[in-house]
Design a protein around this motif. Sequence first.
Motif, PDB file in Angstrom:
ATOM      1  N   GLU A  80     -65.114  -3.930   0.896  1.00  0.00           N
ATOM      2  CA  GLU A  80     -63.845  -3.255   0.636  1.00  0.00           C
ATOM      3  C   GLU A  80     -63.688  -1.968   1.452  1.00  0.00           C
ATOM      4  N   LEU A  81     -64.773  -1.181   1.587  1.00  0.00           N
ATOM      5  CA  LEU A  81     -64.662   0.141   2.209  1.00  0.00           C
ATOM      6  C   LEU A  81     -65.101   0.168   3.667  1.00  0.00           C
ATOM      7  N   HIS A 124     -55.801  -2.379   5.880  1.00  0.00           N
ATOM      8  CA  HIS A 124     -54.573  -2.687   5.144  1.00  0.00           C
ATOM      9  C   HIS A 124     -54.056  -1.401   4.509  1.00  0.00           C
ATOM     10  N   PRO A 125     -52.799  -1.345   4.090  1.00  0.00           N
ATOM     11  CA  PRO A 125     -52.293  -0.160   3.392  1.00  0.00           C
ATOM     12  C   PRO A 125     -53.127   0.129   2.151  1.00  0.00           C
ATOM     13  N   VAL A 126     -53.251   1.393   1.804  1.00  0.00           N
ATOM     14  CA  VAL A 126     -54.084   1.803   0.662  1.00  0.00           C
ATOM     15  C   VAL A 126     -53.623   1.123  -0.612  1.00  0.00           C
ATOM     16  N   THR A 127     -52.321   0.948  -0.760  1.00  0.00           N
ATOM     17  CA  THR A 127     -51.788   0.382  -1.999  1.00  0.00           C
ATOM     18  C   THR A 127     -51.873  -1.136  -2.069  1.00  0.00           C
ATOM     19  N   GLU A 128     -52.365  -1.771  -1.002  1.00  0.00           N
ATOM     20  CA  GLU A 128     -52.347  -3.232  -0.981  1.00  0.00           C
ATOM     21  C   GLU A 128     -53.419  -3.831  -1.889  1.00  0.00           C
ATOM     22  N   VAL A 182     -60.054  -1.281  -4.193  1.00  0.00           N
ATOM     23  CA  VAL A 182     -60.507  -0.080  -3.489  1.00  0.00           C
ATOM     24  C   VAL A 182     -60.977   0.971  -4.480  1.00  0.00           C
ATOM     25  N   GLN A 183     -60.234   1.162  -5.567  1.00  0.00           N
ATOM     26  CA  GLN A 183     -60.650   2.147  -6.574  1.00  0.00           C
ATOM     27  C   GLN A 183     -61.972   1.748  -7.220  1.00  0.00           C
TER      28      GLN A 183
END
Length: 437
Positions: A355-356, A410-414, A419-420
């Motif tokens: 993910e990161l 990808h966009p952070v909100t995708e 991601v969190q």
Amino acid sequence: MGHDAVRHRKVPLLREEIAVVIAALVPRGTEPVTGLASAACRHGETILGANAVAWAVQVAGDLAARAQAERPGGAVPVHDIAVQGEVLVLQILSTLAATDDVGGSVDMAAIAEEQIRALIAVGAPFERVAETIRIAHEVVVRELLGVAIAREVSAATLTAITVSVARATDEVLASLAKRYVQEAERFSSSVQHARHELIDALLDGRPVDEHAVARILRVSIDNYHRSFVISGSPSYPHVDVRSLRRAADAIKNRLGARTIVVRENPNSLWAWVSADRRLPADESVVAASIGDEVRVGFGSMQSKAAGFRRTHMEAEAAARYGHSTAAPVVDYARHTLPVLLSADTERARWFVESELGELAAQNPRSRELVATLRCYFDSKLRIAVAAERLHVHRNTAIHRLAALETILGHPVTERLAEVQAALSLLDIIGNPPDETP
């Protein structure tokens, strides 16, 4: 005439006068508390006489009434006090009569043990038993001396009665104390064994009898349950049991509910609270009350047998997660996702790296971008608020966000949740060697 001859003449006289005193003992006519049902009483009639035994029962009833009047809220029932009194008074009379009454003594000991078991079961301390015996000593001495003086016995007989009553009382008190300790140890061992078996059944998900839960654990299985695990912090990995217990007491006071210890190990304590209401636990408040020596993992609030099992398993997982993050208190309900994901460290590391990407590397640039991303999430995706909290210009925050999206791909909100979750796991999986993007 020599002293031995005088002494031999006095012994028959003492026995005769004591026999007269015992024969003069009669009940006052009021209904006794216990009746003459015990084998000890029936056996005593053949040695002491029916009237003397009835008098002993009467004195025991008066003793019980007095003890209950002085402590109306006492845990010991009137009947139990009366039976103890019977045992003691009959033993005293047997001692006074100088009888070698083995059968009667054995029977009275059995009655005493039965009553001791009943007292231990209701949680009555031995001090209550000893207090009853001391009152009995006072009552019996006064009654016997009153009868003896009315019969105008010798001073030597009065002294013999006083000494014999004191000796018999001491012997009974010592014997009961020994039996009380033995029975208390047996009772505690049996209760602990039953408790462990019942808790193991609950944790295994096996069906349990709700009445057995109420009797053995003294809680309703339908209550709300909340489990917690206390262990040493990284600074105090070998914390002592007293510190663990102090933390458990602090949590109990904070939650306002009774705490029941499930397991107590050298470096950890596993317990739960149960109540008929919800028991919220604020992480910061609990952390301030337990001190720096310990760490706590809370399970979520659950009810019934299935909830009991669930909250214990959650507390264990929360405690493991807390040790990895060095968080003083971890509430499973608030950290469910990272706790679940961190259960398998190897797969958690794969997930974080996937993910990161480069953000998982341990270097200044990655740490700066990770801090920016976390602040952005904490600011509810408001870039201006994040910039202010980071003490950087808004354009700097925008440039960092663009760099983050390039690394993420990808966009952070995708993939917001993923991601969190990866960020929450980053601190506990162990970072790879320093890599400069």
